[in-house]
Design a protein around this motif. Structure first.
Motif, PDB file in Angstrom:
ATOM      1  N   SER A  79       0.823  -1.211   0.000  1.00 21.26           N
ATOM      2  CA  SER A  79       0.000   0.000   0.000  1.00 21.26           C
ATOM      3  C   SER A  79       0.857   1.261   0.000  1.00 21.26           C
ATOM      4  N   THR A  80       2.089   1.166   0.485  1.00 20.57           N
ATOM      5  CA  THR A  80       2.978   2.328   0.492  1.00 20.57           C
ATOM      6  C   THR A  80       3.394   2.737  -0.918  1.00 20.57           C
ATOM      7  N   ALA A  81       3.203   1.867  -1.908  1.00 20.57           N
ATOM      8  CA  ALA A  81       3.513   2.200  -3.303  1.00 20.57           C
ATOM      9  C   ALA A  81       2.264   2.637  -4.071  1.00 20.57           C
ATOM     10  N   LYS A  82       1.118   2.705  -3.382  1.00 16.78           N
ATOM     11  CA  LYS A  82      -0.135   3.115  -4.031  1.00 16.78           C
ATOM     12  C   LYS A  82      -0.218   4.635  -4.010  1.00 16.78           C
ATOM     13  N   PHE A  83      -0.761   5.202  -5.063  1.00 15.11           N
ATOM     14  CA  PHE A  83      -0.925   6.652  -5.095  1.00 15.11           C
ATOM     15  C   PHE A  83      -2.249   7.021  -5.739  1.00 15.11           C
ATOM     16  N   ALA A  84      -2.719   8.216  -5.426  1.00 11.82           N
ATOM     17  CA  ALA A  84      -3.977   8.713  -5.986  1.00 11.82           C
ATOM     18  C   ALA A  84      -3.736   9.085  -7.445  1.00 11.82           C
ATOM     19  N   SER A  85      -4.487   8.455  -8.310  1.00 11.90           N
ATOM     20  CA  SER A  85      -4.370   8.696  -9.743  1.00 11.90           C
ATOM     21  C   SER A  85      -5.742   9.085 -10.274  1.00 11.90           C
ATOM     22  N   THR A  86      -5.763   9.831 -11.324  1.00 11.60           N
ATOM     23  CA  THR A  86      -7.033  10.237 -11.918  1.00 11.60           C
ATOM     24  C   THR A  86      -7.465   9.299 -13.045  1.00 11.60           C
ATOM     25  N   CYS A  87      -6.795   8.157 -13.171  1.00 13.46           N
ATOM     26  CA  CYS A  87      -7.080   7.241 -14.284  1.00 13.46           C
ATOM     27  C   CYS A  87      -8.324   6.388 -14.063  1.00 13.46           C
ATOM     28  N   GLY A  88      -8.779   6.223 -12.813  1.00 11.34           N
ATOM     29  CA  GLY A  88      -9.981   5.453 -12.543  1.00 11.34           C
ATOM     30  C   GLY A  88      -9.732   4.045 -12.032  1.00 11.34           C
ATOM     31  N   TRP A  89      -8.478   3.652 -11.895  1.00  9.25           N
ATOM     32  CA  TRP A  89      -8.118   2.322 -11.384  1.00  9.25           C
ATOM     33  C   TRP A  89      -7.069   2.480 -10.291  1.00  9.25           C
ATOM     34  N   PRO A  90      -6.936   1.505  -9.389  1.00 11.49           N
ATOM     35  CA  PRO A  90      -5.872   1.590  -8.388  1.00 11.49           C
ATOM     36  C   PRO A  90      -4.514   1.633  -9.085  1.00 11.49           C
ATOM     37  N   SER A  91      -3.656   2.523  -8.604  1.00  6.75           N
ATOM     38  CA  SER A  91      -2.359   2.727  -9.246  1.00  6.75           C
ATOM     39  C   SER A  91      -1.226   2.632  -8.233  1.00  6.75           C
ATOM     40  N   PHE A  92      -0.131   2.029  -8.672  1.00  9.03           N
ATOM     41  CA  PHE A  92       1.055   1.813  -7.847  1.00  9.03           C
ATOM     42  C   PHE A  92       2.278   2.252  -8.632  1.00  9.03           C
ATOM     43  N   TYR A  93       3.344   2.697  -7.943  1.00 13.34           N
ATOM     44  CA  TYR A  93       4.535   3.105  -8.669  1.00 13.34           C
ATOM     45  C   TYR A  93       5.620   2.028  -8.727  1.00 13.34           C
ATOM     46  N   GLU A  94       5.453   0.918  -7.970  1.00 15.20           N
ATOM     47  CA  GLU A  94       6.408  -0.186  -8.061  1.00 15.20           C
ATOM     48  C   GLU A  94       5.790  -1.465  -7.502  1.00 15.20           C
ATOM     49  N   PRO A  95       6.222  -2.612  -8.030  1.00 17.31           N
ATOM     50  CA  PRO A  95       5.736  -3.889  -7.496  1.00 17.31           C
ATOM     51  C   PRO A  95       6.434  -4.237  -6.192  1.00 17.31           C
TER      52      PRO A  95
END
Length: 161
Positions: A79-95
């Protein structure tokens, strides 16, 4: 194909391949997966369908913990790699780790994208884009139905953190 899915938990309790500790790459036929997975999860995970934007259970989810593959239990994202994105799906910056996911060129829908697959079972998770935040600049745009979330208290007991 973009499909609307129910918000029911995609976690399958009747799945003999689901494991949070086994990292052995699975070789399971789609015929077997079709018998085990819900119709909605099968469509996304094995046929590369997509949830409608802004409808997934984890799009605005902010709890601390670990996201696992809903098909096989492979650890995918913290969850620490999750960020708020405006794309409409859950978004992460790294696996979670390098081999958590695999990548495949996707030329469907008259676009060239990078498909993200589970590193253990090969299920479709979503797509990777180069417009994410630091430190990676990547946006792993995932389908909520392909994910199973465990809160921090449970994740810690499993030794993930």
């Amino acid at each position: 194909m973009q499909v609307a899915f129910s918000q029911s938990n995609s976690f399958q309790t009747n799945n003999p391949y689901y494991s949070r500790t086994d990292t052995t790459v699975l070789k399971v036929s789609n015929a077997v997966w079709k018998k085990i997975l819900s119709k909605e999860l099968y469509q996304v995970a094995r046929e590369a369908a997509t949830e409608r934007a802004f409808t997934g259970a984890y799009y605005k989810h902010n709890a601390k913990g670990t996201y696992y593959c809903a098909v096989c239990g492979n650890g995918l994202f913290l969850s620490t790699a999750k960020f708020a994105s405006t794309c409409g799906w859950p978004s992460f910056y790294e696996p979670l780790r390098k081999k958590s996911v695999m990548y495949k060129k996707d030329e469907s829908h008259q676009m060239i994208r990078t498909e993200v697959l589970c590193g253990r079972c090969g299920s479709h998770l979503g797509h990777l884009f180069d417009d994410g935040p630091p430190p990676t600049g990547k946006r792993f745009c995932m389908n909520s139905i392909s994910l199973h979330f465990e809160p921090l208290a449970t994740s810690t007991k499993l030794g993930v953190f």
